[in-house]
Design an enzyme around this catalytic site. Structure first.
Site, PDB file in Angstrom:
ATOM      1  N   SER A  93      -5.317   3.315   1.542  1.00  0.00           N
ATOM      2  CA  SER A  93      -5.535   2.102   2.341  1.00  0.00           C
ATOM      3  C   SER A  93      -4.372   1.907   3.315  1.00  0.00           C
ATOM      4  O   SER A  93      -4.123   2.761   4.159  1.00  0.00           O
ATOM      5  CB  SER A  93      -5.742   0.902   1.416  1.00  0.00           C
ATOM      6  OG  SER A  93      -6.178  -0.225   2.142  1.00  0.00           O
ATOM      7  N   ARG A 118      -2.832  -5.964  11.868  1.00  0.00           N
ATOM      8  CA  ARG A 118      -3.969  -5.582  11.022  1.00  0.00           C
ATOM      9  C   ARG A 118      -4.149  -6.596   9.899  1.00  0.00           C
ATOM     10  O   ARG A 118      -5.269  -7.053   9.620  1.00  0.00           O
ATOM     11  CB  ARG A 118      -3.719  -4.190  10.457  1.00  0.00           C
ATOM     12  CG  ARG A 118      -4.773  -3.651   9.482  1.00  0.00           C
ATOM     13  CD  ARG A 118      -4.314  -2.270   9.004  1.00  0.00           C
ATOM     14  NE  ARG A 118      -5.278  -1.605   8.132  1.00  0.00           N
ATOM     15  CZ  ARG A 118      -5.278  -1.704   6.812  1.00  0.00           C
ATOM     16  NH1 ARG A 118      -4.392  -2.501   6.210  1.00  0.00           N
ATOM     17  NH2 ARG A 118      -6.173  -1.041   6.097  1.00  0.00           N
ATOM     18  N   HIS A 202     -11.996  -3.329   3.239  1.00  0.00           N
ATOM     19  CA  HIS A 202     -12.852  -2.136   3.326  1.00  0.00           C
ATOM     20  C   HIS A 202     -14.343  -2.405   3.171  1.00  0.00           C
ATOM     21  O   HIS A 202     -15.097  -1.484   2.870  1.00  0.00           O
ATOM     22  CB  HIS A 202     -12.390  -1.080   2.305  1.00  0.00           C
ATOM     23  CG  HIS A 202     -10.960  -0.681   2.473  1.00  0.00           C
ATOM     24  ND1 HIS A 202     -10.509   0.006   3.581  1.00  0.00           N
ATOM     25  CD2 HIS A 202      -9.866  -0.916   1.702  1.00  0.00           C
ATOM     26  CE1 HIS A 202      -9.202   0.192   3.470  1.00  0.00           C
ATOM     27  NE2 HIS A 202      -8.788  -0.362   2.352  1.00  0.00           N
TER      28      HIS A 202
END
Length: 314
Positions: A93, A118, A202
């Site tokens: 990740s 992010r 995700h």
């Protein structure tokens, strides 16, 4: 002749208050690395890592730059101590960004900035309470996919981290994740537990964040990695700047295919790896995935010395 070496970087979830304290006491490079990050962010990240509070460290906006700093700090110490060069790299990740910085594809300063943005994009895409994540233990990948399909209803609910055989993390809208967690034991799961995270990483809820990240990445001076980095989303390495950007964008809303990643390292003929970062989460996963890969954690002077000795004598 030294054998090939894979280098892995952990992601969100491996952080802890006091992480890397012992390594920092022996190697000034650790503090220097965190000072670079603190200067870039305008806040004292090392103090937060050293003193807490844990609740603040666990916020995505803090965890992600802290874990990037931790991974690069350990990698710098490994290099300073004469550690063996890497043949392959990968990160779990957020750890993929540390791998790309270490592989000279992303400048460290730019990596810090992107990691912070992010994290912010992710949190704004799914404000606290909207989403959730849970670990499901003891079911096959297909059983978890079926569980998600049955419990989703009209909500987002997906398997997102294929961490090891029998260990899959699901993510999505909070109520759907809670339904799946409650139903998991009835279909054979050994355990199913909600994870203490502030964003549902995700899954499809991250698509708005991915769109913003795509725009942000056009502003970053990227390069093709000098060491191949296996991407979470595709289990392949990038050979162009376009593919590098595409895979970083896809990673935000695509599963972390860690089992396949580790197996691809073994298939490439690599039998030894180090985990650069706090703790030994990836080391434990790798043992469960393929015991032909010896993975050594590096997070304090003792584990550093052990890894240096084992890789030198392999």
């Amino acid at each position: 002749m030294a054998q090939s070496l894979a280098v892995f970087f952990p992601g969100q979830g491996s952080q802890s208050v006091g992480m890397l304290d012992a390594l920092a006491a022996a190697y000034p490079a650790v503090r220097h690395t965190f000072e670079e990050v603190s200067d870039a962010l305008g806040r004292d990240l090392w103090r937060l890592v050293s003193e807490g509070p844990k609740a603040d460290l666990d916020l995505t906006e803090n965890t992600q730059p802290a874990m990037l700093a931790a991974g690069i700090a350990v990698w710098r110490v490994w290099q300073q101590a004469g550690g063996q060069p890497a043949t392959l790299m990968a990160g779990h990740s957020l750890g993929e960004y540390a791998a790309l910085v270490a592989a000279e594809a992303v400048p460290f300063g730019a990596g810090i900035s992107v990691a912070a943005d992010r994290a912010r994009f992710m949190q704004e895409a799914a404000p606290a309470g909207v989403g959730a994540m849970a670990a499901v233990l003891g079911l096959s990948d297909d059983q978890v996919r079926t569980l998600c399909a049955e419990q989703a209803g009209d909500a987002v609910l997906e398997p997102v981290n294929f961490n090891a055989p029998g260990q899959v993390v699901i993510a999505g809208e909070a109520a759907a994740v809670e339904r799946a967690t409650a139903a998991a034991k009835s279909v054979g799961a050994k355990r199913a537990l909600l994870l203490p995270v502030s964003v549902p990483s995700h899954c499809a809820l991250m698509r708005p964040a991915a769109e913003r990240l795509a725009e942000r990445l056009t502003e970053i001076p990227l390069a093709v990695p000098v060491v191949p980095v296996i991407h979470n989303a595709t289990v392949t390495a990038s050979d162009s700047l376009e593919s590098l950007r595409d895979r970083l964008v896809a990673q935000l809303h695509s599963p972390v295919r860690w089992v396949e990643t580790v197996r691809s390292v073994v298939e490439a003929g690599v039998s030894m790896a180090i985990e650069c970062g706090p703790g030994k989460v990836l080391t434990g996963l790798c043992k469960r995935i393929d015991n032909k890969l010896t993975t050594l954690p590096v997070f304090d002077p003792e584990t550093l010395d052990a890894a240096l000795e084992m890789t030198a004598n392999a």
